[in-house]
Design a protein around this motif. Structure first.
Motif, PDB file in Angstrom:
ATOM      1  N   GLY A   1     -18.032   1.287  53.733  1.00 12.58           N
ATOM      2  CA  GLY A   1     -19.007   0.239  54.022  1.00 12.58           C
ATOM      3  C   GLY A   1     -20.125   0.740  54.922  1.00 12.58           C
ATOM      4  N   ARG A   2     -19.762   1.495  55.960  1.00 12.16           N
ATOM      5  CA  ARG A   2     -20.782   2.045  56.865  1.00 12.16           C
ATOM      6  C   ARG A   2     -21.718   2.991  56.138  1.00 12.16           C
ATOM      7  NH1 ARG A   2     -20.670   1.794  62.371  1.00 12.16           N
ATOM      8  NH2 ARG A   2     -21.918   3.696  62.420  1.00 12.16           N
ATOM      9  N   ARG A   3     -21.145   3.877  55.319  1.00 13.11           N
ATOM     10  CA  ARG A   3     -21.954   4.905  54.660  1.00 13.11           C
ATOM     11  C   ARG A   3     -22.852   4.326  53.572  1.00 13.11           C
ATOM     12  NH1 ARG A   3     -19.938   7.005  58.441  1.00 13.11           N
ATOM     13  NH2 ARG A   3     -18.668   8.899  58.551  1.00 13.11           N
ATOM     14  N   ARG A   4     -22.357   3.298  52.872  1.00 14.67           N
ATOM     15  CA  ARG A   4     -23.057   2.832  51.672  1.00 14.67           C
ATOM     16  C   ARG A   4     -23.790   1.509  51.836  1.00 14.67           C
ATOM     17  NH1 ARG A   4     -23.720   6.957  47.996  1.00 14.67           N
ATOM     18  NH2 ARG A   4     -22.158   8.506  48.646  1.00 14.67           N
ATOM     19  N   LEU A   5     -23.294   0.649  52.737  1.00 14.46           N
ATOM     20  CA  LEU A   5     -23.879  -0.680  52.871  1.00 14.46           C
ATOM     21  C   LEU A   5     -24.515  -0.925  54.231  1.00 14.46           C
ATOM     22  CD1 LEU A   5     -20.977  -2.729  51.226  1.00 14.46           C
ATOM     23  CD2 LEU A   5     -23.094  -1.956  50.134  1.00 14.46           C
ATOM     24  N   GLY A   6     -24.129  -0.125  55.214  1.00 13.04           N
ATOM     25  CA  GLY A   6     -24.659  -0.313  56.555  1.00 13.04           C
ATOM     26  C   GLY A   6     -23.540  -0.564  57.556  1.00 13.04           C
ATOM     27  N   PRO A   7     -23.805  -0.316  58.843  1.00  8.62           N
ATOM     28  CA  PRO A   7     -22.765  -0.418  59.879  1.00  8.62           C
ATOM     29  C   PRO A   7     -22.074  -1.778  59.940  1.00  8.62           C
ATOM     30  CG  PRO A   7     -24.693   0.704  60.743  1.00  8.62           C
ATOM     31  CD  PRO A   7     -25.085   0.189  59.389  1.00  8.62           C
ATOM     32  N   PHE A   8     -22.831  -2.863  59.746  1.00  9.02           N
ATOM     33  CA  PHE A   8     -22.212  -4.186  59.886  1.00  9.02           C
ATOM     34  C   PHE A   8     -21.126  -4.408  58.843  1.00  9.02           C
ATOM     35  CE2 PHE A   8     -22.027  -8.666  58.569  1.00  9.02           C
ATOM     36  CZ  PHE A   8     -21.529  -9.209  59.745  1.00  9.02           C
ATOM     37  N   TRP A   9     -21.389  -4.043  57.581  1.00 11.17           N
ATOM     38  CA  TRP A   9     -20.414  -4.284  56.526  1.00 11.17           C
ATOM     39  C   TRP A   9     -19.183  -3.407  56.707  1.00 11.17           C
ATOM     40  CZ3 TRP A   9     -20.820  -8.591  54.085  1.00 11.17           C
ATOM     41  CH2 TRP A   9     -22.083  -9.177  53.944  1.00 11.17           C
ATOM     42  N   GLY A  10     -19.392  -2.178  57.166  1.00 12.44           N
ATOM     43  CA  GLY A  10     -18.248  -1.336  57.470  1.00 12.44           C
ATOM     44  C   GLY A  10     -17.421  -1.920  58.596  1.00 12.44           C
ATOM     45  N   TYR A  11     -18.112  -2.391  59.622  1.00 15.05           N
ATOM     46  CA  TYR A  11     -17.411  -3.006  60.757  1.00 15.05           C
ATOM     47  C   TYR A  11     -16.616  -4.225  60.303  1.00 15.05           C
ATOM     48  CZ  TYR A  11     -16.720  -5.969  64.838  1.00 15.05           C
ATOM     49  OH  TYR A  11     -16.164  -6.787  65.777  1.00 15.05           O
TER      50      TYR A  11
ATOM     51  N   ARG B   1     -14.238   6.300  66.615  1.00 12.27           N
ATOM     52  CA  ARG B   1     -15.213   7.387  66.479  1.00 12.27           C
ATOM     53  C   ARG B   1     -16.642   6.867  66.448  1.00 12.27           C
ATOM     54  NH1 ARG B   1     -12.139  10.940  61.748  1.00 12.27           N
ATOM     55  NH2 ARG B   1     -10.896  12.272  63.149  1.00 12.27           N
ATOM     56  N   GLU B   2     -16.815   5.689  65.855  1.00  6.57           N
ATOM     57  CA  GLU B   2     -18.153   5.095  65.757  1.00  6.57           C
ATOM     58  C   GLU B   2     -18.449   4.142  66.913  1.00  6.57           C
ATOM     59  OE1 GLU B   2     -20.242   6.112  63.663  1.00  6.57           O
ATOM     60  OE2 GLU B   2     -19.014   7.146  62.155  1.00  6.57           O
ATOM     61  N   ARG B   3     -17.519   4.073  67.882  1.00  4.94           N
ATOM     62  CA  ARG B   3     -17.636   3.218  69.060  1.00  4.94           C
ATOM     63  C   ARG B   3     -17.612   1.726  68.722  1.00  4.94           C
ATOM     64  NH1 ARG B   3     -16.494   7.577  70.490  1.00  4.94           N
ATOM     65  NH2 ARG B   3     -17.249   8.710  72.324  1.00  4.94           N
ATOM     66  N   ASP B   4     -17.050   1.384  67.559  1.00 10.02           N
ATOM     67  CA  ASP B   4     -16.796  -0.021  67.266  1.00 10.02           C
ATOM     68  C   ASP B   4     -15.516  -0.485  67.955  1.00 10.02           C
ATOM     69  OD1 ASP B   4     -19.025  -0.634  65.741  1.00 10.02           O
ATOM     70  OD2 ASP B   4     -18.130   0.125  63.900  1.00 10.02           O
ATOM     71  N   LEU B   5     -14.704   0.467  68.412  1.00 12.24           N
ATOM     72  CA  LEU B   5     -13.571   0.247  69.294  1.00 12.24           C
ATOM     73  C   LEU B   5     -13.667   1.285  70.410  1.00 12.24           C
ATOM     74  CD1 LEU B   5     -10.609  -0.419  66.794  1.00 12.24           C
ATOM     75  CD2 LEU B   5     -11.754  -2.086  68.272  1.00 12.24           C
ATOM     76  N   PRO B   6     -12.953   1.109  71.516  1.00 12.47           N
ATOM     77  CA  PRO B   6     -13.057   2.080  72.611  1.00 12.47           C
ATOM     78  C   PRO B   6     -12.863   3.517  72.146  1.00 12.47           C
ATOM     79  CG  PRO B   6     -11.813   0.170  73.323  1.00 12.47           C
ATOM     80  CD  PRO B   6     -12.069  -0.026  71.864  1.00 12.47           C
ATOM     81  N   GLY B   7     -13.749   4.392  72.597  1.00 15.76           N
ATOM     82  CA  GLY B   7     -13.734   5.791  72.174  1.00 15.76           C
ATOM     83  C   GLY B   7     -12.461   6.531  72.498  1.00 15.76           C
TER      84      GLY B   7
ATOM     85  N   GLY C   1     -15.114 -11.774  64.548  1.00 13.75           N
ATOM     86  CA  GLY C   1     -15.520 -10.371  64.482  1.00 13.75           C
ATOM     87  C   GLY C   1     -17.027 -10.206  64.451  1.00 13.75           C
ATOM     88  N   ALA C   2     -17.710 -11.043  63.652  1.00 12.61           N
ATOM     89  CA  ALA C   2     -19.168 -10.963  63.575  1.00 12.61           C
ATOM     90  C   ALA C   2     -19.812 -11.311  64.913  1.00 12.61           C
ATOM     91  CB  ALA C   2     -19.678 -11.903  62.480  1.00 12.61           C
ATOM     92  N   ALA C   3     -19.235 -12.290  65.621  1.00 12.51           N
ATOM     93  CA  ALA C   3     -19.773 -12.660  66.936  1.00 12.51           C
ATOM     94  C   ALA C   3     -19.623 -11.509  67.929  1.00 12.51           C
ATOM     95  CB  ALA C   3     -19.061 -13.904  67.457  1.00 12.51           C
ATOM     96  N   LEU C   4     -18.475 -10.853  67.918  1.00 11.50           N
ATOM     97  CA  LEU C   4     -18.267  -9.699  68.804  1.00 11.50           C
ATOM     98  C   LEU C   4     -19.241  -8.577  68.477  1.00 11.50           C
ATOM     99  CD1 LEU C   4     -14.355  -9.596  68.940  1.00 11.50           C
ATOM    100  CD2 LEU C   4     -15.930 -10.305  70.755  1.00 11.50           C
ATOM    101  N   TRP C   5     -19.501  -8.389  67.181  1.00  8.70           N
ATOM    102  CA  TRP C   5     -20.464  -7.371  66.752  1.00  8.70           C
ATOM    103  C   TRP C   5     -21.851  -7.691  67.320  1.00  8.70           C
ATOM    104  CZ3 TRP C   5     -21.425  -2.879  64.145  1.00  8.70           C
ATOM    105  CH2 TRP C   5     -22.688  -2.689  63.616  1.00  8.70           C
ATOM    106  N   ALA C   6     -22.260  -8.958  67.200  1.00  8.48           N
ATOM    107  CA  ALA C   6     -23.585  -9.348  67.674  1.00  8.48           C
ATOM    108  C   ALA C   6     -23.700  -9.177  69.186  1.00  8.48           C
ATOM    109  CB  ALA C   6     -23.859 -10.799  67.277  1.00  8.48           C
TER     110      ALA C   6
END
Length: 455
Positions: free
Chosen positions: A77-87, A340-346, A444-449
């Motif tokens: 999802g990250r590679r093909r659709l963008g970071p949000f969809w991968g997340y 690795r992408e810092r969507d969770l603690p490194g 999840g989307a709220a945490l992303w924002a």
């Protein structure tokens, strides 16, 4: 610099990991609710689930070959659709499958000693987490032993179902207030037998609560919506081939091995499910099957092989353990990729230099599952996981549509059909499951924002 995992898994290892996820405790229980939804069209529902699985597996395999990293659809999802969809895919998978881990652990405990289900579940999570810390090859060998035992048990169930004549064949009936009665030609209505419709059985609680004597159970009404619901239930039961893709970084020659392993594992799982479904329908009939609390135990007991009942229950316990092992592996690798992408603690991105496993991610997932086991019984409350799995594969199919012809893209019809069917099956889930799933993704989307705003 990102620490990478070592490629230690061959085709056989990857197939075993996938099978342990697909032939879990679900195969021992899913046919009852699926028959309740699809009735005599249970095999048609399985065929539809197989089409969905084929599309999703093809898209996942092509993406995994192109992006052989840990994380599965989170990465695609990250590679093909963008970071949000991968997340979003990673979030839904991690939350939903962590809950599924707790459910599988509790299922294992309930099959072994119901009164000690919770401590046994905690023990299972701890033991399997420790096993995973010593390397993925050891985990694959343990999965092989468990899958082998489960397949032997299922083979025994299918064999006795087809070779031994049941004491009473599948029976269908008209409503109790109708004097007409339609019965299977192999079975006669004995004196004193009663006709019990589905509503009465539900009011009584279960088949075990019926008064003594032979009871005729109505077949569930077949509708198109019911077939779709049955397909959704069956698909969720054997959707574990994603575990192979999430471990793509640990597979040798991934461009060749991952597509082959996913295809083999899915093919074997579908054959097993089809044989077991046919055996259950042949022995119990859709009405009795829909009401059964332990469908495969009822199958062997109906044909007179009562001694196999404890063996079937042992098979279900081991299957739950195998599914738990595969889930812990898959979730920890997704946590690794998100860290690795810092969507969770490194800190969770660390790789053990000796055993080549994401040690901190595995310990964190194991600890989270133990907490869930201790505070809640999630066996009846993880409908959002079904919703999350379908959204997860919908994103995978959408990502596959972005593959170019020179990148091994599947025919466009495959991901398009897979995407459409995933969304359709998600819509057929019970309303509480859909609402719970939407809430999980909204959080999840709220945490992303929030994270993006603070970055």
């Amino acid at each position: 610099m990102t620490e990478e995992l070592e490629r230690r898994l061959g085709t056989r290892d990857a197939v075993v990991v996938g099978l342990s996820a697909m032939i879990g405790a679900g195969v021992f229980a899913v046919f009852a609710p699926a028959a309740g939804a699809a009735g005599s069209w249970l095999l048609a529902a399985l065929a539809l689930a197989a089409v969905v699985a084929y599309c999703n597996a093809t898209s996942s395999a092509r993406l995994a070959a192109r992006h052989p990293e840990s994380g599965g659809t989170y990465v695609y999802g990250r590679r093909r659709l963008g970071p949000f969809w991968g997340y979003l895919a990673g979030w839904g998978f991690t939350v939903g499958k962590t809950a599924s881990c707790a459910a599988m652990a509790l299922t294992f405990g309930a099959y072994v000693i119901p009164e000690l289900a919770r401590p046994l579940a905690v023990g299972a999570v701890v033991v399997l987490t420790v096993l995973n810390l010593f390397g993925v090859r050891r985990s694959a060998r343990a999965a092989m032993i468990m899958v082998g035992f489960v397949l032997l048990v299922l083979a025994a169930v299918v064999t006795v179902a087809f070779l031994q004549r049941p004491d009473v064949g599948p029976v269908t009936g008209m409503p109790a207030d109708d004097p007409a009665l339609i019965v299977d030609e192999r079975a006669e209505r004995p004196a004193g037998a009663s006709i019990v419709d589905k509503e009465q059985v539900i009011e009584l609680g279960s088949l075990d609560d019926l008064p003594p004597g032979l009871h005729y159970v109505l077949d569930p009404e077949v509708t198109g919506w019911g077939v779709l619901q049955g397909a959704g239930l069956l698909f969720f039961a054997f959707a574990g081939y994603a575990r192979i893709a999430t471990m793509g970084e640990e597979v040798r020659d991934p461009g060749r091995t991952i597509p082959r392993a996913i295809g083999i594992a899915l093919g074997l799982a579908l054959v097993v499910y089809a044989l077991v479904a046919a055996a259950a329908l042949e022995t119990l009939g859709p009405g009795w099957l829909a009401m059964s609390a332990e469908p495969l135990v009822d199958v062997v007991e109906t044909v007179g092989a009562t001694g196999l009942g404890p063996v079937v229950r042992a098979g279900a316990a081991v299957a739950a353990l195998g599914a738990l092992l595969a889930l812990l592996l898959g979730v920890s690798r997704t946590v690794l990729a998100m860290a690795r992408e810092r969507d969770l603690p490194g800190a969770f991105a660390a790789v053990d230099p000796v055993h080549q496993v994401p040690r901190r991610a595995e310990l964190a997932v194991g600890a989270a599952v133990v907490v869930l086991v201790l505070v809640a019984d999630l066996r009846e409350a993880i409908g959002f996981s079904s919703f999350g799995v379908l959204v997860y594969y919908a994103i995978a199919n959408a990502a596959a549509l972005r593959l170019g012809r020179d990148e091994g893209a599947p025919p466009k019809a495959v991901p398009v059909l897979g995407l459409a069917l995933c969304l359709l099956l998600a819509a057929t889930l019970p309303l509480p499951s859909v609402v719970a799933g939407l809430v999980v993704f909204a959080v999840g989307a709220a945490l992303w924002a929030v994270r993006r705003r603070l970055a």
